[in-house]
Design a protein around this motif. Structure first.
Motif, PDB file in Angstrom:
ATOM      1  N   PRO B 206      34.001   0.852  24.345  1.00 29.55           N
ATOM      2  CA  PRO B 206      34.612   2.138  24.000  1.00 29.55           C
ATOM      3  C   PRO B 206      35.907   2.352  24.779  1.00 29.55           C
ATOM      4  O   PRO B 206      35.990   1.980  25.954  1.00 29.55           O
ATOM      5  CB  PRO B 206      33.559   3.160  24.432  1.00 29.55           C
ATOM      6  N   SER B 208      36.916   4.937  25.976  1.00 28.16           N
ATOM      7  CA  SER B 208      36.720   5.864  27.095  1.00 28.16           C
ATOM      8  C   SER B 208      36.435   5.108  28.395  1.00 28.16           C
ATOM      9  O   SER B 208      36.735   5.610  29.470  1.00 28.16           O
ATOM     10  CB  SER B 208      35.581   6.840  26.782  1.00 28.16           C
ATOM     11  N   LEU B 209      35.874   3.889  28.306  1.00 34.77           N
ATOM     12  CA  LEU B 209      35.627   3.122  29.530  1.00 34.77           C
ATOM     13  C   LEU B 209      36.940   2.725  30.184  1.00 34.77           C
ATOM     14  O   LEU B 209      37.086   2.756  31.402  1.00 34.77           O
ATOM     15  CB  LEU B 209      34.805   1.864  29.231  1.00 34.77           C
ATOM     16  N   GLU B 211      39.762   4.316  29.759  1.00 33.23           N
ATOM     17  CA  GLU B 211      40.364   5.558  30.244  1.00 33.23           C
ATOM     18  C   GLU B 211      39.702   5.991  31.545  1.00 33.23           C
ATOM     19  O   GLU B 211      40.381   6.420  32.481  1.00 33.23           O
ATOM     20  CB  GLU B 211      40.220   6.655  29.183  1.00 33.23           C
ATOM     21  N   ALA B 212      38.381   5.861  31.604  1.00 31.37           N
ATOM     22  CA  ALA B 212      37.661   6.272  32.818  1.00 31.37           C
ATOM     23  C   ALA B 212      38.143   5.451  34.010  1.00 31.37           C
ATOM     24  O   ALA B 212      38.376   5.991  35.090  1.00 31.37           O
ATOM     25  CB  ALA B 212      36.156   6.111  32.622  1.00 31.37           C
ATOM     26  N   SER B 213      38.313   4.153  33.815  1.00 30.16           N
ATOM     27  CA  SER B 213      38.769   3.299  34.917  1.00 30.16           C
ATOM     28  C   SER B 213      40.149   3.732  35.394  1.00 30.16           C
ATOM     29  O   SER B 213      40.396   3.867  36.592  1.00 30.16           O
ATOM     30  CB  SER B 213      38.798   1.844  34.458  1.00 30.16           C
ATOM     31  N   SER B 214      41.029   3.967  34.444  1.00 30.38           N
ATOM     32  CA  SER B 214      42.386   4.393  34.782  1.00 30.38           C
ATOM     33  C   SER B 214      42.356   5.764  35.449  1.00 30.38           C
ATOM     34  O   SER B 214      43.054   6.018  36.430  1.00 30.38           O
ATOM     35  CB  SER B 214      43.210   4.425  33.499  1.00 30.38           C
ATOM     36  N   ASP B 215      41.506   6.632  34.940  1.00 33.71           N
ATOM     37  CA  ASP B 215      41.367   7.990  35.460  1.00 33.71           C
ATOM     38  C   ASP B 215      40.918   7.977  36.919  1.00 33.71           C
ATOM     39  O   ASP B 215      41.342   8.786  37.726  1.00 33.71           O
ATOM     40  CB  ASP B 215      40.335   8.734  34.600  1.00 33.71           C
ATOM     41  N   LEU B 216      40.045   7.006  37.246  1.00 35.83           N
ATOM     42  CA  LEU B 216      39.503   6.943  38.603  1.00 35.83           C
ATOM     43  C   LEU B 216      40.451   6.230  39.554  1.00 35.83           C
ATOM     44  O   LEU B 216      40.121   6.003  40.709  1.00 35.83           O
ATOM     45  CB  LEU B 216      38.142   6.236  38.585  1.00 35.83           C
ATOM     46  N   THR B 223      41.429  -2.654  36.038  1.00 37.68           N
ATOM     47  CA  THR B 223      40.648  -2.299  34.851  1.00 37.68           C
ATOM     48  C   THR B 223      40.228  -3.559  34.100  1.00 37.68           C
ATOM     49  O   THR B 223      39.078  -3.712  33.703  1.00 37.68           O
ATOM     50  CB  THR B 223      41.467  -1.382  33.925  1.00 37.68           C
ATOM     51  N   VAL B 227      36.363  -4.087  34.734  1.00 38.24           N
ATOM     52  CA  VAL B 227      35.666  -3.424  33.627  1.00 38.24           C
ATOM     53  C   VAL B 227      35.662  -4.293  32.366  1.00 38.24           C
ATOM     54  O   VAL B 227      34.610  -4.631  31.836  1.00 38.24           O
ATOM     55  CB  VAL B 227      36.295  -2.042  33.321  1.00 38.24           C
ATOM     56  N   ILE B 231      32.462  -7.020  30.899  1.00 37.13           N
ATOM     57  CA  ILE B 231      31.757  -6.552  29.699  1.00 37.13           C
ATOM     58  C   ILE B 231      31.892  -7.568  28.562  1.00 37.13           C
ATOM     59  O   ILE B 231      30.951  -7.802  27.802  1.00 37.13           O
ATOM     60  CB  ILE B 231      32.273  -5.160  29.268  1.00 37.13           C
TER      61      ILE B 231
END
Lengths: 346, 308
Positions: B206, B208-209, B211-216, B223, B227, B231
């Motif tokens: 997804p 969002s995974l 995005e979540a990595s970048s967000d954190l 990333t 990530v 996967i």
């Protein structure tokens, strides 16, 4: 610093996707430590605003500032805000502890330190013993709390929450609402909460922005939004409202314009003994719907308008057998809200 | 049933009851007998798999334990380990095995390195329209004949070929025919088989995974490394199994662009044809099979096959 600048300031923020304008010249200041909700139906632009603040999308025009610093051009990893995603977005190949420690790991925090801080963060969301599990072994509510711990362990200046409770069932949602509120109070940081659930927004927020068609239709405290909606859209979207058009208003209130009246502000009696109120009107009881703590009555007014009346259930509640009977409804002038005729977007 | 009971008579369209045909009776019988259903469904593919696959493999193993009468050229069914020992100890076979594995590994690495960015672009960057065009573009070479593609590369790599013409202004030249040419051509041939699994794997990640990595706070490299790669690791392994095993068994490409070099496939081919030594050919053919099993066992240890 915080006294001078708002935590987040949006200026003329616009986002166009192809031919569709998702966000249309939004100006907004959000204070430090505020629990701020962006409420609106799907497609109203609230999630896009959140994604613009996080940096996942680039605005077509306008600027975003965090504590007075223009971050419009910065990548998500260069912004001091963190997001809790609607689908939680937990990394499936990492354990819960590794997920929470991820933000510290990519910032170069030593393994010992980051695991210790991640354990602490898991404790605060009451998942202390779950660090070794994989996200797939957790329930929806637990995943939600892991996502919260993961986003807050890096101490962001603001937390962005994208419909975080959307996937949970009602009981769990109510419980998580309380936890969210407590967490926000403990951390003391700004929460920006996107939801389409008006009740959730009313319960949690210090202030609410009601979005419609890419614009903020109304901005205010929950009480202001609920008691004094400015437009038919807000009146209808937040709670239930009886909205009266120009013609009916003339007949009922003696003057024209758009008006709204909350169902629970209307009292009801028989035609022979009308309720004590500033104004009354007569009509026919069309439907009686039992909703547990109260009863919803649908009344066809003689003035030509079908309205909803909410009556608390007590000893002598209106029964279904009274459908079709003549009734009298009453309200006080103070509860009638003047609405602006549909807000016009230039 | 309940609908009929509550429906006011005459107010609804009546639905006629199902007719009692032979086909319907058959369906009813089958739906009640689960085992029979499974048997009918699986007997043909299982028969095919059993006969063609397993029996052929066993036949190969048995043949390698026989020998050829040097006078008559007939296969004599006397049991001997002679062929196996020859293949294991002969320096020719050892050299060619090492060369073949080397070629297969290099082809696999080249393919993965090329496939990763292409697949990432297809799955995560391109518009839906571009994505469809690219999938077709990746699949298209598979519709052309293997021989045509190999000969096309022979002409590309030749002295007067397009590669020399392109590289000449920069002072480079075509590698000519040999092992590098073999690796280039095989990489080209198996590239779609590596891109497609990796693309499918990335499609399932997804957005969002990322995005979540970048967000954190994860920059692009973190990333990808922490990530994305973990996967899609099973997808990369799946692709590598294709390029590795197909390269191990190839003998035509190396004949066309490989110059004088021989791979295991060439040895099998020579022994089946010119040398007329089927048992030895069978013994040689066992080498890539053993290697592939070894490869699968190794990647299984990494846990990559659990998510396939």
């Amino acid at each position: 610093m915080s006294a001078e600048y708002p935590a987040i300031r949006l200026t003329g923020l616009t986002k166009v996707f192809g031919t569709a304008t998702a966000v249309d010249h939004v100006d907004l200041d959000i204070a430090e430590g505020e629990f701020f909700s962006m409420l609106g139906p799907s497609g109203s632009g609230k999630t896009t605003v959140l994604r613009l603040i996080a940096g996942f999308e680039q605005p077509t025009s306008g600027t975003i500032s965090l504590f007075g610093q223009d971050v419009t051009q910065r990548a998500p990893f260069d912004r001091d805000v963190n997001t809790v995603f609607q689908d939680y977005a937990l990394f499936p190949h990492m354990s819960v502890l590794e997920n929470v420690a991820y933000g510290l790991r990519v910032r170069g925090v030593s393994k010992r330190d980051r695991l210790a801080r991640a354990r602490e963060a898991l404790d605060t969301v009451r998942l202390g013993g779950f660090g070794d599990r994989k996200p797939s072994q957790l329930s929806g509510g637990q995943r939600q709390r892991v996502a919260l711990a993961r986003a807050t362990v890096v101490r962001p200046k603001a937390l962005l929450l994208d419909e975080p409770l959307g996937a949970l069932d009602l009981k769990l949602r109510e419980q998580m609402q309380v936890e969210l509120k407590e967490l926000q109070r403990d951390l003391g940081i700004t929460f920006i909460f996107v939801t389409h659930d008006q009740e959730e927004a009313l319960t949690l927020s210090d202030r609410i922005a009601v979005f419609n068609d890419g614009r903020i239709e109304q901005l205010g405290t929950p009480a202001e939004i609920y008691d004094r909606p400015v437009s038919p859209f807000v009146a209808a979207f937040v709670g239930t409202s009886n909205v009266f058009d120009d013609e009916v208003s003339h007949r009922l209130f003696g003057h024209g314009g758009l008006h709204s009246l909350r169902p629970e502000k209307i009292s009801i009696g028989s035609e022979a003994s009308p309720p004590a109120a500033d104004r009354t009107a007569t009509g026919t009881l069309a439907e009686v719907i039992y909703v547990g703590s109260s009863t919803r009555l649908i009344v066809d007014l003689d003035a030509g308008k079908r309205i909803t009346v909410l009556e608390q259930n007590d000893a002598h509640r209106v029964g279904e057998d009274q459908r079709g009977s003549r009734v009298s409804v009453g309200w006080n002038d103070v509860d009638v809200v003047d609405l602006e005729p549909a807000i016009t977007h230039q | 049933m309940t609908v009929d009971a509550t429906a006011p008579p005459g107010k609804r369209m009546t639905v006629p009851p199902p007719r009692d045909t032979l086909g319907r009776r058959g369906s009813v019988f089958l739906s009640r007998h689960r085992r029979l259903r499974l048997t009918l469904l699986l007997s043909a593919p299982l028969f095919w798999l059993g006969l063609i696959y397993i029996v052929a493999l066993v036949a190969l193993l048995i043949t390698s334990l026989w020998t050829v009468d040097t006078f008559t050229g007939q296969i004599s069914q006397t049991w001997t380990l002679e062929n196996i020992i020859t293949v294991l100890t002969g320096s020719l076979y050892q050299t060619v095995t090492v060369r073949t594995v080397g070629v297969a590994l290099l082809v696999t690495i080249v393919d993965i390195v090329i496939a990763l960015p292409i697949a990432f672009y297809m799955a995560k960057v391109a518009s839906p329209r571009m994505q469809r065009i690219l999938v077709i573009a990746v699949l298209m070479p598979l519709w052309a004949s293997y021989l045509v593609k190999a000969y096309a590369w022979r002409s590309v790599l030749s002295q007067e070929g397009i590669l020399n013409w392109l590289l000449a202004p920069f002072g480079g030249e075509s590698p000519g025919y040999g092992l590098p040419a073999t690796i280039i051509t095989l990489s080209y041939l198996w590239l779609p088989y590596v891109i497609l699994p990796i693309y499918a794997g990335l499609e399932r990640v997804p957005d969002s995974l990322l995005e979540a990595s970048s967000d954190l706070g994860g920059k692009t490299v973190s990333t990808l490394r922490l990530v994305v790669l973990p996967i899609i690791w099973p997808a990369i392994i799946a692709g590598s199994i294709f390029s590795f095993s197909l390269s191990l068994g190839d003998y035509i490409t190396v004949n066309i662009v490989g110059g004088a070099n021989q791979l295991l496939g060439n040895l099998v081919y020579t022994n089946v044809g010119a040398a007329n030594n089927l048992p030895l050919a069978a013994a040689i053919a066992l080498i890539p099979i053993v290697i592939i099993f070894g490869y699968l066992a190794t990647v299984r240890r990494t846990g990559a096959l659990e998510n396939l």
